[in-house]
Design a protein around this motif. Structure first.
Motif, PDB file in Angstrom:
ATOM      1  N   LEU A   5       0.794  -1.232   0.000  1.00  0.00           N
ATOM      2  CA  LEU A   5       0.000   0.000   0.000  1.00  0.00           C
ATOM      3  C   LEU A   5       0.828   1.284   0.000  1.00  0.00           C
ATOM      4  O   LEU A   5       0.274   2.365  -0.186  1.00  0.00           O
ATOM      5  CB  LEU A   5      -0.934   0.015   1.216  1.00  0.00           C
ATOM      6  CG  LEU A   5      -2.076  -0.982   1.190  1.00  0.00           C
ATOM      7  CD1 LEU A   5      -2.837  -0.951   2.503  1.00  0.00           C
ATOM      8  CD2 LEU A   5      -3.010  -0.715   0.019  1.00  0.00           C
ATOM      9  N   ALA A   6       2.132   1.176   0.184  1.00  0.00           N
ATOM     10  CA  ALA A   6       2.979   2.364   0.346  1.00  0.00           C
ATOM     11  C   ALA A   6       2.837   3.375  -0.784  1.00  0.00           C
ATOM     12  O   ALA A   6       2.883   4.577  -0.543  1.00  0.00           O
ATOM     13  CB  ALA A   6       4.440   1.948   0.495  1.00  0.00           C
ATOM     14  N   ASP A   7       2.665   2.919  -2.015  1.00  0.00           N
ATOM     15  CA  ASP A   7       2.609   3.828  -3.157  1.00  0.00           C
ATOM     16  C   ASP A   7       1.195   4.160  -3.606  1.00  0.00           C
ATOM     17  O   ASP A   7       1.014   4.819  -4.627  1.00  0.00           O
ATOM     18  CB  ASP A   7       3.387   3.233  -4.340  1.00  0.00           C
ATOM     19  CG  ASP A   7       4.865   3.109  -4.026  1.00  0.00           C
ATOM     20  OD1 ASP A   7       5.374   3.948  -3.256  1.00  0.00           O
ATOM     21  OD2 ASP A   7       5.508   2.176  -4.542  1.00  0.00           O
ATOM     22  N   HIS A   8       0.208   3.699  -2.882  1.00  0.00           N
ATOM     23  CA  HIS A   8      -1.173   3.948  -3.279  1.00  0.00           C
ATOM     24  C   HIS A   8      -1.736   5.141  -2.515  1.00  0.00           C
ATOM     25  O   HIS A   8      -1.628   5.206  -1.290  1.00  0.00           O
ATOM     26  CB  HIS A   8      -2.034   2.706  -3.062  1.00  0.00           C
ATOM     27  CG  HIS A   8      -1.632   1.569  -3.929  1.00  0.00           C
ATOM     28  ND1 HIS A   8      -1.887   1.540  -5.280  1.00  0.00           N
ATOM     29  CD2 HIS A   8      -0.951   0.434  -3.653  1.00  0.00           C
ATOM     30  CE1 HIS A   8      -1.405   0.435  -5.789  1.00  0.00           C
ATOM     31  NE2 HIS A   8      -0.819  -0.254  -4.832  1.00  0.00           N
ATOM     32  N   PRO A   9      -2.344   6.082  -3.213  1.00  0.00           N
ATOM     33  CA  PRO A   9      -2.795   7.318  -2.564  1.00  0.00           C
ATOM     34  C   PRO A   9      -3.870   7.129  -1.491  1.00  0.00           C
ATOM     35  O   PRO A   9      -3.970   7.941  -0.589  1.00  0.00           O
ATOM     36  CB  PRO A   9      -3.329   8.164  -3.724  1.00  0.00           C
ATOM     37  CG  PRO A   9      -3.560   7.228  -4.844  1.00  0.00           C
ATOM     38  CD  PRO A   9      -2.622   6.071  -4.633  1.00  0.00           C
ATOM     39  N   ASP A  10      -4.664   6.083  -1.563  1.00  0.00           N
ATOM     40  CA  ASP A  10      -5.736   5.889  -0.580  1.00  0.00           C
ATOM     41  C   ASP A  10      -5.291   5.078   0.635  1.00  0.00           C
ATOM     42  O   ASP A  10      -6.102   4.785   1.516  1.00  0.00           O
ATOM     43  CB  ASP A  10      -6.929   5.182  -1.223  1.00  0.00           C
ATOM     44  CG  ASP A  10      -7.653   6.085  -2.200  1.00  0.00           C
ATOM     45  OD1 ASP A  10      -7.701   7.302  -1.952  1.00  0.00           O
ATOM     46  OD2 ASP A  10      -8.161   5.576  -3.217  1.00  0.00           O
ATOM     47  N   SER A  11      -4.019   4.710   0.692  1.00  0.00           N
ATOM     48  CA  SER A  11      -3.579   3.798   1.751  1.00  0.00           C
ATOM     49  C   SER A  11      -3.762   4.366   3.152  1.00  0.00           C
ATOM     50  O   SER A  11      -4.075   3.626   4.081  1.00  0.00           O
ATOM     51  CB  SER A  11      -2.127   3.386   1.536  1.00  0.00           C
ATOM     52  OG  SER A  11      -1.268   4.505   1.637  1.00  0.00           O
TER      53      SER A  11
END
Length: 147
Positions: A37-43
């Motif tokens: 999830l580190a690179d996902h904006p909604d994480s």
């Protein structure tokens, strides 16, 4: 000379890995999920609920799956349209049972699915392809109103 064809790289919106059936596997699963999830904006909207539910599902598999020694657990993540899908696969075909929190005779163990039931947008259990085992899955929405 023929052209080389490389395999299509996995989608950055999906991830899978294998873990041993060990008491440390829930922690390893959480680290895998944080990395995914580190690179996902909604994480940031998914944490910490996603880690809690993943831990519960992996812990259930480690503690309750009746499988031969050495069998592994597979975890899978998918993220689409701000909805996280978590799957935990094991080789035991027995479906988990949702326990009631109001049962005074039940012990404190075995209530992880109740958390999954209450906090996930959806959850369920399905047989694995090939007929060996099952996977328990849940969906977690980045939109708090969806839960």
């Amino acid at each position: 000379m023929p052209e080389t064809v490389s395999a299509t790289p996995p989608s950055p919106a999906e991830h899978a890995c294998w873990l041993p059936r060990h008491r440390k596997s829930p922690g390893a699963a959480r680290r895998e999920l944080r990395s995914f999830l580190a690179d996902h904006p909604d994480s940031e909207n998914l944490l910490p609920t996603d880690e809690l539910l993943l831990s519960e599902l992996v812990t259930n598999s480690v503690q309750h799956a009746r499988t031969a020694r050495g069998r592994l657990i597979q975890i899978r993540f998918g993220l689409a349209d701000s909805l996280l899908r978590i799957e935990v696969h094991d080789a035991d075909s027995e479906k988990p049972a949702l326990r009631s929190s109001s049962d005074p005779d039940s012990d404190e163990d075995g209530r992880g699915l109740l958390l999954v039931h209450e906090l996930a947008t959806q959850w369920g259990c399905s047989p694995r392809a090939g007929g060996i085992g099952k996977f328990v899955w849940c969906h977690i929405s980045a939109d708090p109103a969806a839960a």
